[in-house]
Design an enzyme around this catalytic site. Structure first.
Site, PDB file in Angstrom:
ATOM      1  N   LEU A  35       0.739  -1.211  -0.336  1.00  0.00           N
ATOM      2  CA  LEU A  35       0.161  -0.025   0.050  1.00  0.00           C
ATOM      3  C   LEU A  35       0.938   1.236   0.215  1.00  0.00           C
ATOM      4  O   LEU A  35       1.910   1.373   0.668  1.00  0.00           O
ATOM      5  CB  LEU A  35      -0.905   0.039   1.248  1.00  0.00           C
ATOM      6  CG  LEU A  35      -2.038  -1.237   1.245  1.00  0.00           C
ATOM      7  CD1 LEU A  35      -2.729  -0.958   2.582  1.00  0.00           C
ATOM      8  CD2 LEU A  35      -2.747  -1.419   0.179  1.00  0.00           C
ATOM      9  N   HIS A  39      -3.409   4.161  -2.518  1.00  0.00           N
ATOM     10  CA  HIS A  39      -4.502   3.254  -1.881  1.00  0.00           C
ATOM     11  C   HIS A  39      -4.875   3.974  -0.582  1.00  0.00           C
ATOM     12  O   HIS A  39      -6.423   3.935  -0.346  1.00  0.00           O
ATOM     13  CB  HIS A  39      -3.825   2.073  -1.298  1.00  0.00           C
ATOM     14  CG  HIS A  39      -3.014   1.248  -2.357  1.00  0.00           C
ATOM     15  ND1 HIS A  39      -1.587   1.070  -2.464  1.00  0.00           N
ATOM     16  CD2 HIS A  39      -3.722   0.581  -3.312  1.00  0.00           C
ATOM     17  CE1 HIS A  39      -1.491   0.422  -3.586  1.00  0.00           C
ATOM     18  NE2 HIS A  39      -2.561  -0.117  -4.036  1.00  0.00           N
ATOM     19  N   GLN A  63      -5.115 -12.382 -12.741  1.00  0.00           N
ATOM     20  CA  GLN A  63      -5.013 -11.095 -13.326  1.00  0.00           C
ATOM     21  C   GLN A  63      -3.588 -10.858 -14.088  1.00  0.00           C
ATOM     22  O   GLN A  63      -3.092  -9.975 -14.401  1.00  0.00           O
ATOM     23  CB  GLN A  63      -5.639 -10.095 -12.759  1.00  0.00           C
ATOM     24  CG  GLN A  63      -4.646  -9.614 -11.380  1.00  0.00           C
ATOM     25  CD  GLN A  63      -5.564  -8.362 -10.950  1.00  0.00           C
ATOM     26  OE1 GLN A  63      -6.460  -8.444 -10.149  1.00  0.00           O
ATOM     27  NE2 GLN A  63      -5.132  -7.251 -10.964  1.00  0.00           N
ATOM     28  N   GLY A 149      -9.164   3.321  -8.110  1.00  0.00           N
ATOM     29  CA  GLY A 149      -8.463   4.551  -8.615  1.00  0.00           C
ATOM     30  C   GLY A 149      -8.496   4.904 -10.116  1.00  0.00           C
ATOM     31  O   GLY A 149      -8.621   3.855 -10.900  1.00  0.00           O
ATOM     32  N   LYS A 151      -6.197   5.983 -11.587  1.00  0.00           N
ATOM     33  CA  LYS A 151      -4.800   5.504 -12.236  1.00  0.00           C
ATOM     34  C   LYS A 151      -4.895   4.339 -12.941  1.00  0.00           C
ATOM     35  O   LYS A 151      -4.190   4.227 -14.230  1.00  0.00           O
ATOM     36  CB  LYS A 151      -3.917   5.044 -11.000  1.00  0.00           C
ATOM     37  CG  LYS A 151      -2.752   4.086 -11.199  1.00  0.00           C
ATOM     38  CD  LYS A 151      -1.573   4.888 -11.730  1.00  0.00           C
ATOM     39  CE  LYS A 151      -0.322   4.147 -11.797  1.00  0.00           C
ATOM     40  NZ  LYS A 151      -0.561   2.663 -12.133  1.00  0.00           N
ATOM     41  N   SER A 187       2.587   3.631  -7.427  1.00  0.00           N
ATOM     42  CA  SER A 187       2.282   2.484  -7.775  1.00  0.00           C
ATOM     43  C   SER A 187       3.280   1.591  -7.142  1.00  0.00           C
ATOM     44  O   SER A 187       4.368   1.811  -6.798  1.00  0.00           O
ATOM     45  CB  SER A 187       2.742   2.302  -9.336  1.00  0.00           C
ATOM     46  OG  SER A 187       2.792   1.018  -9.496  1.00  0.00           O
ATOM     47  N   ARG A 189       4.539  -1.010  -8.057  1.00  0.00           N
ATOM     48  CA  ARG A 189       5.620  -1.356  -8.866  1.00  0.00           C
ATOM     49  C   ARG A 189       6.762  -0.437  -8.772  1.00  0.00           C
ATOM     50  O   ARG A 189       7.961  -0.757  -9.218  1.00  0.00           O
ATOM     51  CB  ARG A 189       5.134  -1.637 -10.328  1.00  0.00           C
ATOM     52  CG  ARG A 189       4.252  -2.751 -10.572  1.00  0.00           C
ATOM     53  CD  ARG A 189       4.012  -3.151 -11.997  1.00  0.00           C
ATOM     54  NE  ARG A 189       3.527  -4.421 -12.320  1.00  0.00           N
ATOM     55  CZ  ARG A 189       2.279  -4.817 -12.034  1.00  0.00           C
ATOM     56  NH1 ARG A 189       1.304  -3.735 -11.942  1.00  0.00           N
ATOM     57  NH2 ARG A 189       1.964  -5.967 -12.200  1.00  0.00           N
TER      58      ARG A 189
HETATM   59  P1  AMP Z   1      -3.483  -2.255  -6.841  1.00  0.00           P
HETATM   60  O1  AMP Z   1      -3.229  -2.828  -5.548  1.00  0.00           O
HETATM   61  O2  AMP Z   1      -2.455  -1.775  -7.762  1.00  0.00           O
HETATM   62  O3  AMP Z   1      -4.317  -3.281  -7.514  1.00  0.00           O
HETATM   63  O4  AMP Z   1      -4.552  -0.884  -6.829  1.00  0.00           O
HETATM   64  C1  AMP Z   1      -5.563  -0.989  -5.899  1.00  0.00           C
HETATM   65  C2  AMP Z   1      -6.421   0.148  -6.179  1.00  0.00           C
HETATM   66  O5  AMP Z   1      -5.704   1.363  -5.932  1.00  0.00           O
HETATM   67  C3  AMP Z   1      -6.952   0.263  -7.587  1.00  0.00           C
HETATM   68  O6  AMP Z   1      -8.383   0.961  -7.632  1.00  0.00           O
HETATM   69  C4  AMP Z   1      -5.989   1.418  -8.145  1.00  0.00           C
HETATM   70  O7  AMP Z   1      -6.371   1.995  -9.106  1.00  0.00           O
HETATM   71  C5  AMP Z   1      -5.657   2.289  -6.774  1.00  0.00           C
HETATM   72  N1  AMP Z   1      -4.568   3.017  -7.087  1.00  0.00           N
HETATM   73  C6  AMP Z   1      -3.095   2.586  -7.298  1.00  0.00           C
HETATM   74  N2  AMP Z   1      -2.398   3.609  -7.532  1.00  0.00           N
HETATM   75  C7  AMP Z   1      -2.991   4.625  -7.453  1.00  0.00           C
HETATM   76  C8  AMP Z   1      -2.829   5.931  -7.518  1.00  0.00           C
HETATM   77  N3  AMP Z   1      -1.470   6.443  -7.600  1.00  0.00           N
HETATM   78  N4  AMP Z   1      -3.682   7.150  -7.136  1.00  0.00           N
HETATM   79  C9  AMP Z   1      -5.177   6.549  -6.894  1.00  0.00           C
HETATM   80  N5  AMP Z   1      -5.352   5.192  -6.899  1.00  0.00           N
HETATM   81  C10 AMP Z   1      -4.282   4.356  -7.085  1.00  0.00           C
END
Ligand code: AMP
Length: 283
Positions: A35, A39, A63, A149, A151, A187, A189
């Site tokens: 996180l 997040h 995925q 997000g 993003k 991110s 990543r």
């Molecule tokens: P993930 O853990 O990468 O699957 O992301 C989980 C959620 O967090 C998803 O809805 C993403 O779009 C959101 N998210 C990831 N990075 C960002 C960011 N920089 N700004 C806003 N939301 C984000």
């Protein structure tokens, strides 16, 4: 207070049943963990929109089209729980893969059309994996609202489509992309970038922003994005996987911003794949 950590659907359902019996509205923030502030912005939106907040942490194998990417994906559950503690999250749902996909699991949710382009074209099966797990998380949590997000703009459109098509009784809330001061979108990543790569990563959003301004000023997307591609590669990116102007909702390819559109990009910096998107608002 530390959120309760729950690993099974049965335990999750028992807690949620208590909340629902008390008339409380439940919000869910689906994540894959590791996180960051992006997040946490979704968690804050969930706190504003719901009485109880669930954060799900599940690195969804379905995925990932690339086994090495799944293997390398950061897993930091203890740090994640500590990060969430000050935000008043009620529950972390962190199931094991067998709990989500038990022996004999055979169903897939597939959203045609908008899943096909961009990340869908380059990561076969990715959005089927996303749509399937998100549908399951909606049914497991019985959440009233869910926070995603911008993003991952294409993912947000896929989720909105499946919720509408399947009459899922959840309100989907899109939240703005959180960026570092230098413009790089946060991110999980990004942790895998070397110091040198991290320093040049903002070239991606910079080139996109520049292209967005040129398109707004009347340049065609093909011309503006060709210049952006050159800028991204000369900054040190290894490959630009896609860089396109598409309609904001239908994701149909465009060359002129004559209606709301986004620039979408995926590019490789070393062995890290970064994605970003930016809106282009015609005057
Ligand atoms: P993930 O853990 O990468 O699957 O992301 C989980 C959620 O967090 C998803 O809805 C993403 O779009 C959101 N998210 C990831 N990075 C960002 C960011 N920089 N700004 C806003 N939301 C984000």
């Amino acid at each position: 207070m530390s959120p309760l950590v729950v690993r099974t659907v049965a335990d999750l359902r028992a807690v949620v049943a208590g909340w629902k019996a008390a008339g409380e509205r439940v919000g869910v923030v689906p994540t894959m963990g590791a996180l960051h502030e992006g997040h946490l912005s979704l968690v804050q939106a969930a706190k504003r929109g719901a009485d109880r907040v669930i954060v799900t942490i599940f690195v969804n194998p379905k995925q990932f089209n690339n086994p090495a990417d799944l293997e390398k994906y950061p897993r930091t559950e203890e740090t994640d729980a500590a990060l969430l503690a000050p935000f008043g999250v009620d529950l972390i749902f962190a199931p094991m893969p067998d709990e989500v996909y038990p022996q004999g699991f055979a169903s897939t949710v597939s959203v045609a059309g908008i899943s096909d382009a961009l990340c869908g074209a380059h990561r076969p099966g990715h959005f089927d994996g996303v749509a399937t797990v998100v549908t399951k998380l909606f049914l497991q949590t019985l959440a009233d609202s869910a926070y995603f997000g911008e993003k991952d703009w294409q993912q947000l459109q896929v989720v909105r489509r499946l919720v509408a098509d399947l009459n899922v009784p959840v309100t989907v809330v899109g939240c703005p992309t959180v960026r570092e001061a230098d413009g790089l979108a946060l991110s999980s990543r990004n942790q895998r970038l070397t110091g040198e790569e991290r320093a040049l990563a903002p070239a991606l959003p910079r080139a996109m922003r520049d292209a967005a301004a040129r398109i707004c000023a009347g340049q065609t997307a093909s011309v503006a994005l060709a210049a952006a591609r050159t800028a991204i590669l000369s900054a040190g990116f290894r490959e630009v996987e896609y860089l396109e102007l598409r309609g904001a909702q239908d994701l149909v390819m465009m060359d002129h911003a004559d209606r709301p559109a986004h620039i979408f990009a995926a590019a490789w910096l070393g062995d890290v794949r970064l994605i970003d998107n930016m809106d282009v608002r015609p005057a």
